[in-house]
Design a protein around this motif. Structure first.
Motif, mmCIF file in Angstrom:
data_model
loop_
_atom_site.group_PDB
_atom_site.id
_atom_site.type_symbol
_atom_site.label_atom_id
_atom_site.label_comp_id
_atom_site.label_asym_id
_atom_site.label_seq_id
_atom_site.Cartn_x
_atom_site.Cartn_y
_atom_site.Cartn_z
ATOM 1 N N PRO A 94 41.832 35.438 40.894
ATOM 2 C CA PRO A 94 41.621 36.849 41.231
ATOM 3 C C PRO A 94 41.284 37.703 40.022
ATOM 4 N N CYS A 95 40.634 38.835 40.283
ATOM 5 C CA CYS A 95 40.393 39.816 39.227
ATOM 6 C C CYS A 95 41.742 40.148 38.603
ATOM 7 N N SER A 96 42.719 40.519 39.443
ATOM 8 C CA SER A 96 44.045 40.896 38.942
ATOM 9 C C SER A 96 45.136 40.081 39.607
ATOM 10 N N PHE B 282 42.657 28.649 35.878
ATOM 11 C CA PHE B 282 42.950 29.737 36.814
ATOM 12 C C PHE B 282 42.925 31.047 36.038
ATOM 13 N N ARG B 283 42.188 32.037 36.545
ATOM 14 C CA ARG B 283 42.131 33.334 35.871
ATOM 15 C C ARG B 283 42.908 34.377 36.661
ATOM 16 N N ALA B 284 43.507 35.328 35.979
ATOM 17 C CA ALA B 284 44.073 36.510 36.631
ATOM 18 C C ALA B 284 44.287 37.559 35.548
ATOM 19 N N TRP C 96 46.519 42.805 32.381
ATOM 20 C CA TRP C 96 46.287 44.173 31.906
ATOM 21 C C TRP C 96 44.844 44.484 32.265
ATOM 22 N N LYS C 97 44.616 45.519 33.043
ATOM 23 C CA LYS C 97 43.275 45.807 33.534
ATOM 24 C C LYS C 97 42.721 47.087 32.927
ATOM 25 N N PRO C 98 41.645 46.973 32.136
ATOM 26 C CA PRO C 98 41.021 48.193 31.623
ATOM 27 C C PRO C 98 40.228 48.833 32.759
ATOM 28 N N SER D 15 30.444 37.500 38.834
ATOM 29 C CA SER D 15 31.219 38.502 39.583
ATOM 30 C C SER D 15 30.962 39.898 39.020
ATOM 31 N N HIS D 16 31.090 40.032 37.681
ATOM 32 C CA HIS D 16 30.905 41.361 37.090
ATOM 33 C C HIS D 16 29.433 41.710 36.906
ATOM 34 N N ILE D 17 28.548 40.714 36.858
ATOM 35 C CA ILE D 17 27.116 41.023 36.810
ATOM 36 C C ILE D 17 26.677 41.617 38.155
ATOM 37 N N ILE E 1 34.485 32.896 38.053
ATOM 38 C CA ILE E 1 34.198 33.545 39.334
ATOM 39 C C ILE E 1 35.486 34.109 39.944
ATOM 40 N N GLU E 2 35.468 35.400 40.237
ATOM 41 C CA GLU E 2 36.662 36.036 40.808
ATOM 42 C C GLU E 2 36.873 35.570 42.243
ATOM 43 N N THR E 3 38.088 35.086 42.502
ATOM 44 C CA THR E 3 38.393 34.443 43.784
ATOM 45 C C THR E 3 39.743 34.940 44.309
ATOM 46 N N SER F 121 41.734 45.218 42.881
ATOM 47 C CA SER F 121 40.628 45.617 41.990
ATOM 48 C C SER F 121 39.413 44.754 42.314
ATOM 49 N N ASP F 122 38.224 45.323 42.101
ATOM 50 C CA ASP F 122 36.964 44.582 42.280
ATOM 51 C C ASP F 122 36.853 43.839 43.613
ATOM 52 N N ALA F 123 37.194 44.523 44.705
ATOM 53 C CA ALA F 123 37.216 43.885 46.032
ATOM 54 C C ALA F 123 35.839 43.335 46.444
ATOM 55 N N ALA F 124 34.787 44.109 46.211
ATOM 56 C CA ALA F 124 33.472 43.740 46.767
ATOM 57 C C ALA F 124 32.901 42.455 46.170
ATOM 58 N N GLN F 125 33.373 42.084 44.993
ATOM 59 C CA GLN F 125 32.728 40.944 44.316
ATOM 60 C C GLN F 125 33.520 39.648 44.407
ATOM 61 N N GLN F 126 34.740 39.693 44.972
ATOM 62 C CA GLN F 126 35.548 38.471 44.979
ATOM 63 C C GLN F 126 35.178 37.599 46.183
#
Ligand code: PEP
Ligand code: MN
Length: 360
Positions: free
Chosen positions: A25-27, A49-51, A54-56, A202-204, A228-230, A239-244
């Motif tokens: 996930p993004c967060s 695994f990414r998460a 701390w989210k800027p 995802s962020h592109i 890839i945000e999943t 956060s970043d709902a549309a791209q996950q």
């Protein structure tokens, strides 16, 4: 920075038969969310695994991450799934905590790479680490700034380095959230072929429907991996709902992606390519030749304008040329975007030539 072989070694150690994948996930939102997604991603092509902990966020008031408690969840996820864990660090305090909780992959976010003070602080805090450290491109399209971040880490004795291409901010709205400007990443790859290059579609894109297309484009350009945000419930992500994408969609992306060979040593391929490349070389020379001739005419125009004391720029004439060339270009299979870019560059050069004559 030299092009050190050990940079690629960390990637080779994974012994993968497919591109390197970071997903999650993004967060980090809750312990349950972290564990559920990690379990759905184990036994797939995902290595890390990414998460975000701390989210800027661009504007205040958004969700800024759960903080240290999230690191406990990641630790648990690692114990339960065997996946390596990755998160973003933006200052020395983040680094200290991430190392304490044995995070395996640390990445520097786009808003941090822009700041040499922050980069140096992080490099100092990470000095000599054996962890994998990945540097996202800065938000502005500046290759030196991106490389500068990598160099600060390299100079601090960090050898397991890589870069993440997440695109660049623009004022104008485009179909991308952050435009790729592929040529910047390609230039970096040419300069440092042993620095692993990872795409962040995802962020592109900012849009889950474009993830496959942009990732494929990157693989076609020999990128080494993807982040890839999943999320199991993307629409309700904090956060970043549309791209996950969901874990199921991610696994479908793995099936749909075509991994191409870097090269082919067969005679047939080599000969076909040689012929076509000779052709391209001749055409490129012709292009330069024509452009040189065009600028000689510009010099003459400059002289005529000088004699008559007329300004360099005549907007009407310029708009007329552009309109005509876009139509002509279309007939030859050239996109409007390309024709515009090319003629703006030619025009700029032409103005430079005329200025020189006018002010000689
Ligand atoms: C992220 O990966 O969640 C993130 C904040 O990315 P970036 O630094 O590319 O905006
Ligand atoms: Mn994100």
């Amino acid at each position: 920075m030299e092009n050190k072989k050990e940079m690629r070694n960390w990637l080779n150690e994974f012994n993968l038969t497919h591109p390197f994948v970071i997903a999650g996930p993004c967060s980090a939102e809750t312990e349950e969310q972290v564990l559920k997604i990690a379990h759905e991603l184990k036994d797939s092509d995902v290595s890390v695994f990414r998460a975000g902990i701390w989210k800027p966020r661009t504007r205040p008031g958004g969700f800024e991450g759960v903080g240290e408690i999230g690191l406990k969840w990641l630790k648990k996820a690692k114990e339960q799934t065997g996946l390596l864990m990755g998160t973003e660090v933006a200052n020395a305090a983040h680094v200290k905590l991430a190392l304490e909780y044995d995070i395996d992959v640390l990445w520097i976010g786009a808003r941090t790479t822009v700041n040499p003070f922050a980069m140096q602080e992080i490099a100092d805090a990470l000095a000599g680490t054996k962890k994998i450290v990945l540097v996202k491109n800065p938000v502005n399209p500046d290759l030196s700034l991106w490389l500068g971040g990598v160099e600060r880490l390299y100079n601090a004795g960090i050898e397991k380095l890589g870069v993440i291409h997440r695109g660049f901010s623009t004022y104008e709205k485009t179909k991308y959230r952050n435009i790729p400007e592929w040529q910047i990443a390609i230039e970096l790859q040419n300069k440092f072929p042993d620095l692993p290059l990872i795409i962040d579609p995802s962020h592109i894109t900012g849009d889950r429907n474009m993830i496959l297309e942009v990732t494929q484009e990157a693989l076609d350009l020999n990128y080494d991996g993807m982040i890839i945000e999943t999320h199991y419930d993307p629409d309700n992500a904090w956060s970043d709902a549309a791209q996950q994408v969901t874990p199921t969609a991610l696994k479908q992306i793995f099936i749909d992606l075509k991994v191409r060979k870097v090269d082919d040593m067969s005679d047939e391929f080599t000969q076909k390519m040689k012929k076509l490349r000779t052709n391209i070389d001749i055409l490129d020379e012709n292009l330069l030749d024509l452009l040189g001739k065009r600028m000689k005419v510009a010099d003459e125009i400059g002289q005529v304008k000088k004699d008559a004391n007329v300004a360099v720029l005549q907007n009407n004439r310029w708009n007329e040329i552009l309109g005509k060339m876009i139509l002509e270009g279309e007939k030859k299979g050239l996109t409007e975007e390309f024709v515009l870019k090319m003629f703006k560059a030619i025009h700029q050069e032409s103005i430079g030539h005329q200025e020189k004559v006018l002010n000689a």
